[in-house]
Design an enzyme around this catalytic site. Structure first.
Site, PDB file in Angstrom:
ATOM      1  N   SER A  72      -2.159  -5.271   3.145  1.00 34.01           N
ATOM      2  CA  SER A  72      -2.852  -4.940   4.385  1.00 34.01           C
ATOM      3  C   SER A  72      -2.409  -3.587   4.934  1.00 34.01           C
ATOM      4  O   SER A  72      -2.632  -2.557   4.311  1.00 34.01           O
ATOM      5  CB  SER A  72      -2.624  -6.054   5.403  1.00 34.01           C
ATOM      6  OG  SER A  72      -3.415  -5.881   6.546  1.00 34.01           O
ATOM      7  N   ASP A 122      -7.953  -0.696   8.353  1.00 32.34           N
ATOM      8  CA  ASP A 122      -6.639  -0.711   7.710  1.00 32.34           C
ATOM      9  C   ASP A 122      -6.816  -0.791   6.197  1.00 32.34           C
ATOM     10  O   ASP A 122      -7.940  -0.757   5.679  1.00 32.34           O
ATOM     11  CB  ASP A 122      -5.771  -1.845   8.252  1.00 32.34           C
ATOM     12  CG  ASP A 122      -6.271  -3.217   7.852  1.00 32.34           C
ATOM     13  OD1 ASP A 122      -7.463  -3.346   7.511  1.00 32.34           O
ATOM     14  OD2 ASP A 122      -5.472  -4.178   7.878  1.00 32.34           O
ATOM     15  N   ASP A 167      -6.733  -2.977   3.854  1.00 33.85           N
ATOM     16  CA  ASP A 167      -7.571  -3.966   3.172  1.00 33.85           C
ATOM     17  C   ASP A 167      -8.861  -4.260   3.928  1.00 33.85           C
ATOM     18  O   ASP A 167      -9.631  -5.124   3.523  1.00 33.85           O
ATOM     19  CB  ASP A 167      -6.801  -5.256   2.900  1.00 33.85           C
ATOM     20  CG  ASP A 167      -6.509  -6.061   4.154  1.00 33.85           C
ATOM     21  OD1 ASP A 167      -6.388  -5.446   5.236  1.00 33.85           O
ATOM     22  OD2 ASP A 167      -6.399  -7.292   4.068  1.00 33.85           O
ATOM     23  N   ASP A 196      -9.622  -5.576   6.919  1.00 31.22           N
ATOM     24  CA  ASP A 196      -9.882  -6.724   7.801  1.00 31.22           C
ATOM     25  C   ASP A 196      -9.529  -6.434   9.254  1.00 31.22           C
ATOM     26  O   ASP A 196      -9.681  -7.291  10.112  1.00 31.22           O
ATOM     27  CB  ASP A 196      -9.168  -7.989   7.316  1.00 31.22           C
ATOM     28  CG  ASP A 196      -7.649  -7.877   7.340  1.00 31.22           C
ATOM     29  OD1 ASP A 196      -7.119  -6.785   7.640  1.00 31.22           O
ATOM     30  OD2 ASP A 196      -6.982  -8.887   7.033  1.00 31.22           O
TER      31      ASP A 196
END
Length: 443
Positions: A100, A239, A241, A243
Site C-alpha cells: 500500500s 496511494d 495500491d 485504495d
C-alpha cells in the site's frame, strides 16, 4: 491470536520476518487448501509496482498450484481492481501483493473472498492453522495451471467510468492525477481522460523502487504545487495500491478523507439515496461529526482500519464510511476502498451541483489535528506505561470538551500513533509532541 495476519493482510520488510519467499510459497499453498472449496479452482493475483512483486508473485503462484488451484495473473493492478475482477470472474479468491502506502522495501499479501470483500477473521485464522502443517503437493495431474488476464486494465477502466453519470462529462475540467508511481499509473489518467477531463499525470513512471516516494496520497507537496503551477481545477492523489485518495482544491488546500465523506454524504442526502448515516473511525476529525450533526446525518466511529469500518457499516446497514487517511467505502459502488471510484463520485457531485471542490466543503470546518508517529519496537507496551498515561491525562484535562487524544499501535508498521485534536493548532502540536516524547523516553 493471529501469528501472521494483521489488520490488512500480512506486511513487512522484504526478506525479513514474515515477508520471505518461503512464507509466500507456504502461504499460497495454505490459502489454496482453505479457499478451494467452492469449486471454481481459480485464484486471481494482482500486485503493485514494487520490485519485490515479481518474487512474491512467483512464490504465491507455485504454492497455489501445489494446492491444485489455477492461477490468473493480472500484473500491476490496483487493489480494488483485484476485488472487482475476483467477483466478475467468480474466482475462489483474489490475492493482492502490495504494501500500500509503505516504501518500496516493504511488501505485503492480502486476500479477497469470492464476492470481492476482505476475508473474515475466521478464514484468516484457518489459513494460519494450515501454515503450521507440512507442505504437500497434489498429484501431478491435479496441479494448477497459470494464465494471464491480458485485458484486465481495460475491464477495470470501464468499471470505474461506469460509476460516473452517463449524462455528464468532465469536459472543461483540468485535473492533476498523482499515481504515486504505483498500481494506478496506467489506469487512473486514462479513466479521467476518457470521461472528458484534461489530465496532467504525475507519479506515473514506476521503476520498482520509487513507489510512494515523495508522491501520492501520503506525500502531498508535489501535487499541491502542480495544481497551483498548472492552474488546475483540482488534484487527485492516490496511494501505491490505489485504495486511498486525497484531493487538492484549486488553491492547493488538501481535502482529506473526512471531507470527502462529508461531500459524498451531502450528495447522497440531496438525492434521497443516503441510507442511514456515515461510519468514520477514532481518527476522524471532530469537525466531520459536527458538520454531519448540522445535517441530521448520524455518525458513528469504528476502530481504525477499513475492515472495522466495513464491519460497522454492515451491522448498521449504512452505505458510506471511511477513514481520514483516504480509505473511502461506498457499498453502492463497490465492496472495498477504491481511490479512483471515490474521486469519480466527488466529481459527479461537483457536476450535479455545478459547484467547485471548495464550495462542496464550505459546510465542514476541520479542527486542527496533529498526528505524530513514534517508531517503537521495544518489549514493553507504551500504551500501558504510567508515564505515557499521565502525559495523556494532562493533555486531556487541558483540552476539555473541545479536543481529543488518541494513542494506538499501527496495524501495519512498528509505530505508536499519537493524535491530538483541539481548537488551536499551536497548542495541539505542543500537546502531541509532549505525549510523543513520553513514548520516546521508553525506548
Amino acid at each position: 491470536m493471529r501469528k501472521f495476519f494483521g489488520t490488512d493482510g500480512i506486511r513487512g520488510k522484504v526478506g525479513a520476518g514474515k515477508m520471505t519467499p518461503e512464507l509466500a510459497l507456504k502461504l499460497g499453498w495454505a490459502a489454496g487448501r482453505v479457499l478451494s472449496r467452492s469449486g471454481t479452482k481459480k485464484v486471481i493475483i494482482g500486485k503493485d509496482t514494487r520490485i519485490s512483486g515479481y518474487l512474491f508473485e512467483s512464490a504465491m503462484e507455485a504454492g497455489l498450484s501445489a494446492a491444485g488451484l489455477n492461477v490468473m495473473l493480472m500484473g500491476p493492478m490496483p487493489t480494488p481492481a483485484v476485488a472487482y475482477l475476483t467477483r466478475t470472474f467468480r474466482a475462489e479468491a483474489g490475492v493482492v501483493i502490495s504494501a500500500s502506502h509503505n516504501p518500496y522495501y516493504d511488501n505485503g499479501i492480502k486476500f479477497f473472498s469470492t464476492d470481492g470483500s476482505k476475508l473474515d477473521d475466521e478464514v484468516e485464522l484457518e489459513i494460519e492453522r494450515e501454515l503450521d502443517k507440512p507442505l504437500a503437493c497434489v498429484e501431478s495431474h491435479l496441479l494448477g495451471k497459470v494464465s494471464r488476464i491480458d485485458d484486465a486494465p481495460g475491464r477495470y477502466i470501464e468499471y470505474c467510468k461506469g460509476n460516473f453519470p452517463a449524462d455528464q462529462t468532465l469536459h472543461g475540467l483540468k485535473i492533476v492525477v498523482d499515481c504515486a508511481h504505483g498500481a494506478t499509473y496506467h489506469i487512473a489518467p486514462n479513466v479521467f481522460r476518457e470521461l472528458g477531463a484534461e489530465v496532467i499525470a504525475i507519479g506515473d513512471k514506476p521503476d520498482g523502487l520509487n513507489i510512494n516516494h515523495e508522491v501520492g496520497a501520503t506525500s502531498m507537496a508535489k501535487i499541491r504545487k502542480t495544481v497551483i503551477d498548472e492552474g488546475a481545477d483540482l488534484g487527485i492523489a492516490l496511494d501505491g495500491d490505489g485504495d486511498r485518495i486525497m484531493m487538492v482544491n484549486r488553491h492547493g488546500k488538501v481535502i482529506d478523507g473526512d471531507e470527502i465523506l462529508y461531500i459524498l454524504a451531502c450528495d447522497a442526502q440531496s438525492r434521497g439515496v443516503l441510507r442511514g448515516g456515515v461510519v468514520g473511525t477514532l481518527m476522524s476529525n471532530l469537525g466531520l461529526d459536527l458538520a454531519l450533526q448540522e445535517l441530521d446525518i448520524p455518525f458513528a466511529r469504528s476502530n481504525v482500519g477499513d475492515r472495522y469500518v466495513m464491519t460497522m457499516m454492515k451491522e448498521k446497514g449504512w452505505r458510506i464510511g471511511g477513514e481520514n487517511s483516504g480509505h473511502i467505502l461506498n457499498l453502492d459502488h463497490g465492496t472495498t476502498g477504491d481511490g479512483i471510484v471515490a474521486g469519480i463520485l466527488v466529481l459527479a457531485a461537483m457536476r450535479r451541483r455545478n459547484a467547485t471542490l471548495e464550495e462542496l466543503t464550505e459546510g465542514i470546518k476541520m479542527l486542527p489535528q496533529v498526528l505524530v508517529n513514534v517508531r517503537f519496537e521495544g518489549a514493553h507496551n507504551p500504551l500501558e506505561s504510567e508515564a505515557v498515561l499521565a502525559a495523556k491525562g494532562e493533555v486531556e484535562a487541558l483540552l476539555g470538551e473541545r479536543g481529543r487524544v488518541l494513542l494506538r499501535k499501527s496495524g501495519t508498521e512498528p509505530l505508536i500513533r499519537v493524535m491530538v485534536e483541539g481548537d488551536v493548532e499551536a497548542d495541539v502540536t505542543k500537546h502531541a509532541n509532549y505525549i510523543a516524547d513520553a513514548v520516546r523516553n521508553l525506548v
